[in-house]
Design an enzyme around this catalytic site. Structure first.
Site, PDB file in Angstrom:
ATOM      1  N   LEU A 197       0.835  -1.195   0.000  1.00 51.93           N
ATOM      2  CA  LEU A 197       0.000   0.000   0.000  1.00 51.93           C
ATOM      3  C   LEU A 197       0.874   1.251   0.000  1.00 51.93           C
ATOM      4  O   LEU A 197       1.904   1.292   0.672  1.00 51.93           O
ATOM      5  CB  LEU A 197      -0.909   0.006   1.228  1.00 51.93           C
ATOM      6  CG  LEU A 197      -2.022  -1.036   1.253  1.00 51.93           C
ATOM      7  CD1 LEU A 197      -2.702  -1.034   2.609  1.00 51.93           C
ATOM      8  CD2 LEU A 197      -3.041  -0.780   0.177  1.00 51.93           C
ATOM      9  N   GLN A 227      -7.314   8.902   9.002  1.00 53.13           N
ATOM     10  CA  GLN A 227      -6.784   8.815   7.646  1.00 53.13           C
ATOM     11  C   GLN A 227      -6.399   7.377   7.363  1.00 53.13           C
ATOM     12  O   GLN A 227      -5.534   6.816   8.032  1.00 53.13           O
ATOM     13  CB  GLN A 227      -5.564   9.726   7.478  1.00 53.13           C
ATOM     14  CG  GLN A 227      -5.889  11.202   7.493  1.00 53.13           C
ATOM     15  CD  GLN A 227      -4.641  12.038   7.241  1.00 53.13           C
ATOM     16  OE1 GLN A 227      -3.746  12.144   8.076  1.00 53.13           O
ATOM     17  NE2 GLN A 227      -4.579  12.625   6.057  1.00 53.13           N
ATOM     18  N   LEU A 228      -7.006   6.783   6.379  1.00 59.60           N
ATOM     19  CA  LEU A 228      -6.855   5.362   6.101  1.00 59.60           C
ATOM     20  C   LEU A 228      -5.393   4.989   5.876  1.00 59.60           C
ATOM     21  O   LEU A 228      -4.722   5.542   5.000  1.00 59.60           O
ATOM     22  CB  LEU A 228      -7.695   4.977   4.875  1.00 59.60           C
ATOM     23  CG  LEU A 228      -7.671   3.493   4.487  1.00 59.60           C
ATOM     24  CD1 LEU A 228      -8.270   2.650   5.603  1.00 59.60           C
ATOM     25  CD2 LEU A 228      -8.426   3.285   3.175  1.00 59.60           C
ATOM     26  N   ASP A 229      -4.900   4.015   6.671  1.00 63.58           N
ATOM     27  CA  ASP A 229      -3.547   3.456   6.530  1.00 63.58           C
ATOM     28  C   ASP A 229      -2.457   4.517   6.599  1.00 63.58           C
ATOM     29  O   ASP A 229      -1.387   4.364   5.997  1.00 63.58           O
ATOM     30  CB  ASP A 229      -3.423   2.663   5.220  1.00 63.58           C
ATOM     31  CG  ASP A 229      -4.291   1.427   5.219  1.00 63.58           C
ATOM     32  OD1 ASP A 229      -4.525   0.857   6.298  1.00 63.58           O
ATOM     33  OD2 ASP A 229      -4.749   1.026   4.128  1.00 63.58           O
ATOM     34  N   MET A 230      -2.697   5.598   7.341  1.00 66.22           N
ATOM     35  CA  MET A 230      -1.709   6.671   7.452  1.00 66.22           C
ATOM     36  C   MET A 230      -1.276   6.899   8.892  1.00 66.22           C
ATOM     37  O   MET A 230      -0.593   7.869   9.199  1.00 66.22           O
ATOM     38  CB  MET A 230      -2.291   7.973   6.877  1.00 66.22           C
ATOM     39  CG  MET A 230      -2.609   7.906   5.386  1.00 66.22           C
ATOM     40  SD  MET A 230      -1.139   7.698   4.359  1.00 66.22           S
ATOM     41  CE  MET A 230      -0.413   9.331   4.504  1.00 66.22           C
TER      42      MET A 230
END
Length: 285
Positions: A197, A227-230
């Site tokens: 990702l 915040q998605l995957d952050m």
């Protein structure tokens, strides 16, 4: 371990911090058994410290010790700090969908006494893993999630976890948690995903990786934010691959990396080895 306490500190760096902390604990009968520290810059940087001390001979209660520390040490050095106690084992809720490798790794290590916490439940949006979870003597809750019932499903999950989860582990839970859930567990939701990702996002990243001829397969464990995957990264690892490996082999290697990276991240969190500063982590592993 029942007598072990852990002190985590973040503050502006200046002379005398270690001396002030250790002297305070000494005068209250604590024995320091481990100490690790990190400074971002020797001139005007931030100071981070993790300290373990033994409590059998403390001359005051926990509450009085913490109040005295706040007044005598923390306030003069402008510390962000917390003390936790190993005897107060953290409660863990595991969330999973259908992929079982990360979940079973955590359950297996926990059954062997290698995960220093209490797994109170497994929640899944599918019922496939109910029997496997039951074999470990852990409660399994099936909470289906659809586009139409997502809010109600999350409400049900929060009801189940209320007072029963100090940390949430997403062991390949293939649903995006809403901001309402994330806000209730700041820096207490740990996720695992493949390190492709965002380059290889989508339903089948390993096939995409194979098509691109990748030479590395990896995984990332991180705290969940809105915040998605952050969120802040806790742990990462990779293994090398070659042109001889087909997509199923990449998936197998990926599962192996994911399970081990997640297990390490969960253990470090439970042992209070992680300090979050902004969107970065200091990990005293």
């Amino acid at each position: 371990m029942d007598n072990t306490a852990r002190l985590l500190i973040t503050c502006p760096d200046k002379p005398g911090i270690v001396s002030a902390v250790s002297t305070f604990l000494y005068h209250h009968g604590a024995n320091v058994t481990a100490l690790d520290q990190h400074t971002t810059d020797p001139e005007g940087g931030m100071f981070f410290m993790r300290l373990e001390f033994q409590t059998p001979h403390l001359d005051v209660s926990r509450a009085l010790l913490e109040r005295a520390f706040a007044d005598a040490v923390a306030r003069p050095f402008a510390m962000d700090w917390r003390i936790s106690y190993a005897a107060d084992a953290k409660k863990i809720a595991l969330l999973v969908s259908r992929h079982d490798h990360a979940l079973l790794e955590i359950l297996w290590r926990w059954s062997r006494g290698e995960v220093p916490g209490i797994i109170t439940m497994v929640i899944s949006n599918h019922d496939d893993l109910a029997t496997a979870v039951g074999n470990f003597g852990v409660q399994f809750h099936h909470v289906p999630v659809t586009r139409d019932n997502k809010a109600a499903a999350e409400t049900r999950m929060l009801e189940l976890m209320h007072d029963n989860a100090d940390v949430i582990v997403l062991a390949r839970y293939m649903q995006i948690l809403s901001a309402e859930v994330v806000q209730q567990y700041p820096n207490r939701i740990i996720n695992i995903h493949h390190s492709f990702l965002p380059a290889f996002a989508g339903a089948d990243p390993y096939q995409q990786a194979y098509d691109k001829g990748v030479k590395l397969v990896g995984a990332t464990a991180h705290y969940v934010t809105e915040q998605l995957d952050m969120g802040p990264i806790i742990e990462q690892d990779v293994v090398r691959v070659s042109h001889r490996l087909q997509t199923p082999h990449l998936r197998e290697l990926g599962r192996d990396v994911e399970r081990n990276v997640l297990a390490r991240a969960v253990k470090w969190h439970l042992e209070d080895r992680i300090i979050v500063h902004g969107n970065r982590t200091v990990v005293f592993n």
